[in-house]
Write a protein that holds these residues in place. Structure first.
Motif, short mmCIF file in Angstrom:
data_model
loop_
_atom_site.label_atom_id
_atom_site.label_comp_id
_atom_site.label_asym_id
_atom_site.label_seq_id
_atom_site.Cartn_x
_atom_site.Cartn_y
_atom_site.Cartn_z
N PRO A 115 0.81 -1.23 0.00
CA PRO A 115 0.00 0.00 0.00
C PRO A 115 0.84 1.28 0.00
CG PRO A 115 -0.15 -1.14 2.12
CD PRO A 115 0.51 -2.08 1.16
N PHE A 116 1.99 1.26 0.67
CA PHE A 116 2.85 2.45 0.66
C PHE A 116 3.38 2.70 -0.75
CE2 PHE A 116 6.67 4.96 1.40
CZ PHE A 116 6.24 5.87 2.35
N SER A 117 3.72 1.63 -1.46
CA SER A 117 4.20 1.77 -2.84
C SER A 117 3.09 2.25 -3.77
CB SER A 117 4.78 0.43 -3.34
OG SER A 117 5.92 0.08 -2.59
N MET A 118 1.85 1.82 -3.52
CA MET A 118 0.73 2.34 -4.31
C MET A 118 0.68 3.86 -4.23
SD MET A 118 -2.54 -0.05 -3.34
CE MET A 118 -2.44 -1.84 -3.28
N LEU A 119 0.67 4.36 -3.01
CA LEU A 119 0.58 5.80 -2.81
C LEU A 119 1.83 6.51 -3.33
CD1 LEU A 119 -1.07 8.12 -1.65
CD2 LEU A 119 -0.09 7.64 0.60
N GLY A 120 2.99 5.91 -3.09
CA GLY A 120 4.23 6.51 -3.57
C GLY A 120 4.31 6.56 -5.07
N GLY A 121 3.88 5.49 -5.74
CA GLY A 121 3.88 5.47 -7.20
C GLY A 121 2.94 6.50 -7.80
N ALA A 122 1.75 6.64 -7.19
CA ALA A 122 0.79 7.65 -7.65
C ALA A 122 1.38 9.05 -7.50
CB ALA A 122 -0.51 7.52 -6.87
N PHE A 123 2.02 9.28 -6.36
CA PHE A 123 2.61 10.60 -6.11
C PHE A 123 3.75 10.91 -7.09
CE2 PHE A 123 6.34 12.56 -3.93
CZ PHE A 123 5.90 13.88 -3.95
N LEU A 124 4.66 9.95 -7.29
CA LEU A 124 5.82 10.21 -8.14
C LEU A 124 5.42 10.41 -9.59
CD1 LEU A 124 8.86 10.46 -8.42
CD2 LEU A 124 9.00 7.98 -8.70
N MET A 125 4.50 9.60 -10.10
CA MET A 125 4.08 9.75 -11.49
C MET A 125 3.36 11.08 -11.70
SD MET A 125 4.14 8.39 -14.46
CE MET A 125 3.42 8.95 -16.00
N LEU A 126 2.49 11.45 -10.77
CA LEU A 126 1.77 12.72 -10.89
C LEU A 126 2.74 13.90 -10.77
CD1 LEU A 126 -0.88 14.22 -11.23
CD2 LEU A 126 -1.21 14.08 -8.75
N LEU A 127 3.71 13.78 -9.87
CA LEU A 127 4.71 14.84 -9.71
C LEU A 127 5.53 15.00 -10.99
CD1 LEU A 127 6.26 16.85 -7.90
CD2 LEU A 127 7.72 14.94 -7.19
N ALA A 128 5.98 13.88 -11.57
CA ALA A 128 6.76 13.94 -12.80
C ALA A 128 5.95 14.54 -13.94
CB ALA A 128 7.26 12.55 -13.18
N ASP A 129 4.68 14.18 -14.04
CA ASP A 129 3.82 14.72 -15.10
C ASP A 129 3.60 16.21 -14.91
OD1 ASP A 129 1.97 14.39 -17.39
OD2 ASP A 129 0.45 14.92 -15.91
N THR A 130 3.39 16.63 -13.65
CA THR A 130 3.18 18.06 -13.37
C THR A 130 4.43 18.88 -13.66
OG1 THR A 130 1.58 17.44 -11.64
CG2 THR A 130 2.41 19.70 -11.63
N LEU A 131 5.58 18.36 -13.26
CA LEU A 131 6.84 19.05 -13.55
C LEU A 131 7.08 19.14 -15.06
CD1 LEU A 131 9.24 17.56 -10.84
CD2 LEU A 131 8.33 19.89 -10.95
N GLY A 132 6.75 18.07 -15.76
CA GLY A 132 6.93 18.06 -17.21
C GLY A 132 6.08 19.11 -17.90
N ARG A 133 4.95 19.46 -17.29
CA ARG A 133 4.06 20.48 -17.87
C ARG A 133 4.52 21.90 -17.55
NH1 ARG A 133 -1.32 18.76 -15.12
NH2 ARG A 133 -2.05 20.75 -15.99
N THR A 134 5.37 22.06 -16.53
CA THR A 134 5.75 23.41 -16.08
C THR A 134 7.18 23.81 -16.43
OG1 THR A 134 6.38 22.50 -13.91
CG2 THR A 134 4.13 23.31 -14.15
#
Length: 342
Positions: free
Chosen positions: A288-307
């Motif tokens: 479960p920690f990896s679930m949340l961590g994976g969601a966070f990292l992928m969303l963070l990378a996508d958001t950074l890629g947009r900015t």
């Protein structure tokens, strides 16, 4: 009696730290969601967002809901799936650098998904199933070609890199044959999630949620597979059956996310490694920690890629490769005995 009290105190203290890490990661994820919602030409306050979602219609919130939220959901679900897939593969292979992107599973799934999107667009909603077939094919090739008196961790990685290169080359070749236009083929080949809709969310969510639930249900098998095969058999476990079933779940999660997001490497490497440092190796907590961590990292990378280069975008897969490559080197250098390097 004193020793028992000390041990109980240490366990309680460790458990509280794990709770703090979970809460901290959840807060970071929610902050990233809000930043992602406001990344673009249209910005809204938290009050306006909550009001527009739950109280009354707001045209600005409606636009963001239709354009940005599908992307947020897909990045989060896909990141969670890839991260847990990495955890499962690492348990099966007893190899902390096993990742669906590195060992070629994602590339195989991506190649079949590209073929379906390009040649049979009417079967679009069945793309995850075909991608799963490609993932199974790739995983089977890696296991088969790497097997020689057992599965040596280094051999698995080397064969996986070769299989990954082949399928990646085939995907890029097919992408070039289509003219490189931003179609369903291009979005998979280039790991682009900028044009996703709620239909894409509906398609990925059912598969991923079911896969994540089943993965959590397999935490006990993962704990046993992390032991030596001899020890696991001594506990009454059919090691081969357990390894196949857990690998099956890992391929499902990696293939489905690849069908929607394209080939994204290193999430299944970075997050499980950090998670083990923070919450330990028990898969009941690690998954479960990896679930949340994976969601966070992928969303963070996508958001950074947009900015970073706005108004242009950098694919999240590129940013993750920049970070994941050095981490892979560090893990190999710190774990020489594991990889068979003397």
């Amino acid at each position: 009696m004193t020793d028992i009290s000390v041990q109980s105190h240490k366990k309680a203290e460790t458990g509280s730290y794990k709770g703090v890490y979970f809460l901290g990661l959840l807060i970071l994820f929610l902050i990233t969601v809000y930043i992602s919602v406001n990344t673009g030409s249209l910005n809204i306050s938290m009050e306006q967002l909550l009001s527009g979602l739950f109280v009354k219609y707001d045209p600005d919130v409606a636009v963001i809901w239709d354009l940005r939220f599908p992307r947020i959901f897909i990045a989060s679900l896909g990141g969670a799936a890839l991260s847990v897939s990495g955890v499962l593969f690492q348990a099966c292979m007893k190899n902390p650098i096993a990742d669906p992107g590195i060992i070629g599973v994602s590339a195989g799934a991506g190649f079949v998904a590209v073929l379906i999107a390009g040649m049979f667009p009417s079967l679009y909603f069945l793309t995850p199933l075909f991608a799963f077939a490609g993932g199974i094919l790739s995983c089977g090739l890696v296991y088969l070609l790497a097997f020689k008196n057992g599965l040596n961790p280094l051999r698995v990685i080397l064969v996986g890199v070769a299989v990954n290169a082949v399928f990646t080359g085939l995907t890029q070749a097919f992408h070039s044959m289509t003219g490189g236009s931003m179609t369903g083929v291009a979005s998979i080949a280039t790991a682009n999630i900028s044009q996703k809709t709620w239909e894409d969310v509906y398609m990925i969510s059912g598969y991923v949620v079911l896969g994540l639930v089943l993965a959590f249900g397999a935490f006990y098998k993962c704990d046993l597979l992390s032991l030596s095969d001899q020890t696991a058999r001594g506990l009454g476990v059919n090691v081969t059956t357990a390894r196949i079933s857990v690998s099956f779940l890992a391929v499902v999660l990696a293939s489905i996310s690849t069908a929607e997001m394209g080939v994204v490497s290193f999430i299944g490497l970075i997050i499980p490694h950090i998670a083990r440092l923070l919450v330990g190796s028990s898969h009941k907590v690690l998954i479960p920690f990896s679930m949340l961590g994976g969601a966070f990292l992928m969303l963070l990378a996508d958001t950074l890629g947009r900015t970073i280069a706005a108004p242009y975008e950098i694919s999240a897969s590129i940013l993750l490769s920049i970070v994941g490559g050095p981490m892979l080197i560090i893990l190999i250098r710190r774990s020489e005995k594991i990889y068979g390097v003397q």
